[in-house]
Design a protein around this motif. Sequence first.
Motif, short mmCIF file in Angstrom:
data_model
loop_
_atom_site.label_atom_id
_atom_site.label_comp_id
_atom_site.label_asym_id
_atom_site.label_seq_id
_atom_site.Cartn_x
_atom_site.Cartn_y
_atom_site.Cartn_z
N LEU A 26 27.45 41.25 39.18
CA LEU A 26 28.18 40.11 39.39
C LEU A 26 28.52 39.16 38.32
O LEU A 26 27.79 39.42 37.44
N SER A 27 29.30 38.27 38.48
CA SER A 27 29.76 37.43 37.34
C SER A 27 28.55 36.60 37.18
O SER A 27 27.84 36.06 38.07
N GLY A 144 35.60 28.20 34.53
CA GLY A 144 34.88 29.22 33.90
C GLY A 144 35.45 30.36 33.20
O GLY A 144 34.81 30.93 32.23
N GLU A 145 36.68 30.55 33.32
CA GLU A 145 37.63 31.69 32.48
C GLU A 145 37.69 30.66 30.97
O GLU A 145 37.64 31.43 29.82
N GLY A 168 37.87 36.77 34.91
CA GLY A 168 38.01 36.00 36.02
C GLY A 168 36.70 36.27 37.01
O GLY A 168 35.56 36.82 36.64
N LYS A 169 36.93 35.83 38.30
CA LYS A 169 35.78 35.81 39.32
C LYS A 169 35.57 37.29 39.54
O LYS A 169 36.60 38.22 39.75
N GLY A 170 34.55 37.60 40.05
CA GLY A 170 34.07 38.93 40.66
C GLY A 170 34.20 39.86 39.54
O GLY A 170 34.46 40.91 39.82
N SER A 171 34.21 39.64 38.43
CA SER A 171 34.14 40.55 37.09
C SER A 171 35.40 41.03 37.09
O SER A 171 35.64 42.05 36.28
N ARG A 172 36.49 40.43 37.55
CA ARG A 172 37.80 41.06 37.46
C ARG A 172 38.51 40.38 36.02
O ARG A 172 38.28 39.10 35.85
N THR A 173 39.20 41.09 35.42
CA THR A 173 39.92 40.72 34.16
C THR A 173 41.40 40.76 34.47
O THR A 173 42.01 41.45 35.16
N ARG A 174 42.13 39.98 33.81
CA ARG A 174 43.67 40.00 33.73
C ARG A 174 44.22 39.59 32.37
O ARG A 174 43.34 39.16 31.52
N HIS A 249 44.29 35.85 41.48
CA HIS A 249 43.80 35.89 42.80
C HIS A 249 43.15 37.29 43.26
O HIS A 249 43.94 38.01 43.20
N ALA A 250 42.12 37.17 43.96
CA ALA A 250 41.49 38.30 44.28
C ALA A 250 42.13 39.32 45.08
O ALA A 250 42.11 40.62 45.19
N SER A 251 43.00 38.64 46.04
CA SER A 251 43.84 39.68 46.91
C SER A 251 45.00 40.35 46.33
O SER A 251 45.16 41.34 46.97
#
Length: 279
Positions: A26-27, A144-145, A168-174, A249-251
């Motif tokens: 988790l982040s 946070g980013e 980003g959130k949830g250990s997702r990167t962009r 966004h997570a979606s």
Amino acid sequence: MNNTDIGPAWAKEIESWRVAMNAMRLSPQTIELRTYHLRRLAGANLAATPWRVTRSELLEWTGQHDWRRETARAVRSSFRRFWAWGVSTGRTTDNVAEVLPMVRPEQPLPRPAAPSTVVKAMRAVDSRVGLMVRLANELGMRRGEVAQVHPENDMVQESGGWALVVHGKGSRTRILPLPDDIAALLRTAPAGYLFPSPIGGHLSPHWVGTLVSRALSDGTTMHQLRHLCATEVHQQTHDLRLVQTLLGHASLATTQRYVAVDDDKMREALAARSRRWHM
């Protein structure tokens, strides 16, 4: 509140849960938020150990707080996950957090910062806070980013110019294309985190948000810069998919498998908007 402010049994279990959440990858922001919720509960001294808290005690404690809906939803999620972990690891046989009722989410409403507020802040702040404001306003980044930016590790060069890997959130990167002048600032920054903490690592997201909110004044928050970025980029491009990708966004984790985003169009939109802000 830290672990020295709560009982030893609570501190031990919260630390064990922190380790378990880290094992889930988790982040850091998610881990910190969930442990913060548990420390708040521990400070209420409902029981010597979390596994002796009753359903009625937990329900009464949460009901005594006049939280906003999103905060209440986050607290409920933290508690349900904590006690579910306790059941799965044999620490208890009862997920007492199951008693907490579902909280409906707030109807999301755009709350963009007033451009005049941003202009006024940029004229008054120092270069460090000014860069925080720019990353939130011109790239739509969360606090946070912004806190985690590490130019040496996060900058990549693409065919159209420099870009930033955003965590980003949830250990997702962009990856966001950088306006040329922001790229130059990041490339010439000292080694390490862009916003280092005096105690090591990077500044906390909370402190970054506080510094920016203070600069904006009049009650405007850092997150409202993200709303302003989304609003203006959408007005400029009329491309909602682009805005969703920009904001991370997570979606979009599912949507991205089917729809390609024009990276050149995003770069053009961000660069043009950045130039307009600094004319």
